[in-house]
Write an enzyme that holds these catalytic residues in place. Sequence first.
Site, short mmCIF file in Angstrom:
data_model
loop_
_atom_site.label_atom_id
_atom_site.label_comp_id
_atom_site.label_asym_id
_atom_site.label_seq_id
_atom_site.Cartn_x
_atom_site.Cartn_y
_atom_site.Cartn_z
N ASP A 204 -12.50 9.46 -2.42
CA ASP A 204 -13.79 10.18 -2.50
C ASP A 204 -13.60 11.46 -3.33
OD1 ASP A 204 -12.19 11.59 -0.65
OD2 ASP A 204 -13.98 12.56 0.16
N GLU B 199 5.05 4.83 3.50
CA GLU B 199 4.56 6.14 3.95
C GLU B 199 5.73 7.12 3.96
OE1 GLU B 199 1.64 7.78 4.66
OE2 GLU B 199 3.03 9.40 5.13
N ASP C 173 9.56 8.21 -0.12
CA ASP C 173 8.71 8.80 -1.14
C ASP C 173 8.55 7.76 -2.25
OD1 ASP C 173 7.76 10.22 -3.46
OD2 ASP C 173 8.26 12.06 -2.38
N GLU D 65 -8.87 4.45 6.92
CA GLU D 65 -9.24 5.49 7.88
C GLU D 65 -10.01 6.63 7.18
OE1 GLU D 65 -5.79 6.65 10.00
OE2 GLU D 65 -6.95 7.86 11.41
N ASP E 250 -3.03 11.71 -1.96
CA ASP E 250 -3.04 13.18 -1.98
C ASP E 250 -3.41 13.66 -3.38
OD1 ASP E 250 -2.27 13.08 0.62
OD2 ASP E 250 -0.16 13.61 0.29
N LYS F 109 -3.04 21.29 -8.19
CA LYS F 109 -2.51 22.14 -9.27
C LYS F 109 -2.06 21.29 -10.45
CE LYS F 109 -1.06 25.94 -6.36
NZ LYS F 109 -0.17 26.13 -5.25
N GLU G 248 0.87 -1.19 0.00
CA GLU G 248 0.00 0.00 0.00
C GLU G 248 0.90 1.23 0.00
OE1 GLU G 248 -3.65 2.37 2.25
OE2 GLU G 248 -2.55 0.87 3.39
N GLU H 200 -11.57 6.44 4.33
CA GLU H 200 -12.84 5.93 3.79
C GLU H 200 -13.93 5.99 4.87
OE1 GLU H 200 -12.29 2.07 2.12
OE2 GLU H 200 -14.38 1.83 1.52
N1 SAM Z 1 -4.27 5.58 2.80
C1 SAM Z 1 -4.70 6.19 4.05
C2 SAM Z 1 -6.21 6.18 4.16
O1 SAM Z 1 -6.87 5.94 3.13
O2 SAM Z 1 -6.71 6.38 5.26
C3 SAM Z 1 -4.12 7.60 4.20
C4 SAM Z 1 -4.59 8.61 3.21
S1 SAM Z 1 -3.72 10.16 3.33
C5 SAM Z 1 -4.77 11.29 2.55
C6 SAM Z 1 -2.43 9.98 2.11
C7 SAM Z 1 -1.13 9.47 2.70
O3 SAM Z 1 -0.24 9.22 1.64
C8 SAM Z 1 -0.46 10.47 3.62
O4 SAM Z 1 -0.14 9.83 4.84
C9 SAM Z 1 0.79 10.89 2.85
O5 SAM Z 1 1.87 11.22 3.69
C10 SAM Z 1 1.05 9.66 2.01
N2 SAM Z 1 1.78 9.97 0.76
C11 SAM Z 1 1.43 10.91 -0.16
N3 SAM Z 1 2.30 10.94 -1.18
C12 SAM Z 1 3.21 9.96 -0.92
C13 SAM Z 1 4.36 9.50 -1.60
N4 SAM Z 1 4.76 10.05 -2.75
N5 SAM Z 1 5.07 8.49 -1.05
C14 SAM Z 1 4.68 7.93 0.12
N6 SAM Z 1 3.61 8.34 0.83
C15 SAM Z 1 2.87 9.33 0.32
#
Ligand code: SAM
Length: 213
Positions: A153, A68, A95, A194, A117, A121, A43, A196
Amino acid sequence: MRLRNITGSKEYIAESPYVVHDIAAHKNGWAEIYGNSNPVYIEIGMGKGQFIITLARNNPDINYVGIEKYSSVLLRAIQKQEELNLPNLKFIRMDAEEICDVFGEGEVDRIYLNFSDPWPKDRHAKRRLESRQFLERYDAILKPDGIIEFKTDNRMLFDFAVDEVKESPKWHMDECTYDLHKDERLMVGNVMTEYEEKFSAIGNPICKYIISR
Ligand code: SAM
């Protein structure tokens, strides 16, 4: 998801046996890390880990890797895993742009992208985890019959993601719904993330696709 910086989280993560460190050294070595050759499901952007931890508990014959970017968020997932000590679950702080440095060709069986995320933009579109640039990276690490499952969503992000699949001839749309929670068939075995839980509770429809090559 970005929690306030938690002092000491980087050091804590550096010491954790649940986190795979020196990630490049493990490329093509995931079977060795887990001590078996079970399928590997990852994931990307797992946040505090609710989804992947539930899957790992329910499916001991699958190896899970939660990825993460932020230490303060990853720390929450590590704390839950410390209580559960699931042998089939590891984490990486990184990343996802570097994903091809971590997994070898065809080393991954399934990729989950949940509530990524949106990067609203246009000039940041290539940072979206569903962009064609990321689909190319996934193509390099997924087994030929591997799949990607994406839930959100955010309708704008979902429409973008669907268009990216259409523009990428290698990929095929296997399933696509704009209201997952009303789709009895696709809801079979659904594990809520979480985000969702949070967004469906306020009435937002959840979109989902499943793609393969
Ligand atoms: N997947 C979880 C959920 O559905 O509850 C968390 C959603 S949260 C909006 C998005 C997560 O993705 C954040 O914790 C963010 O730090 C991580 N994230 C975003 N871009 C990322 C990247 N390029 N590499 C690793 N993690 C990333």
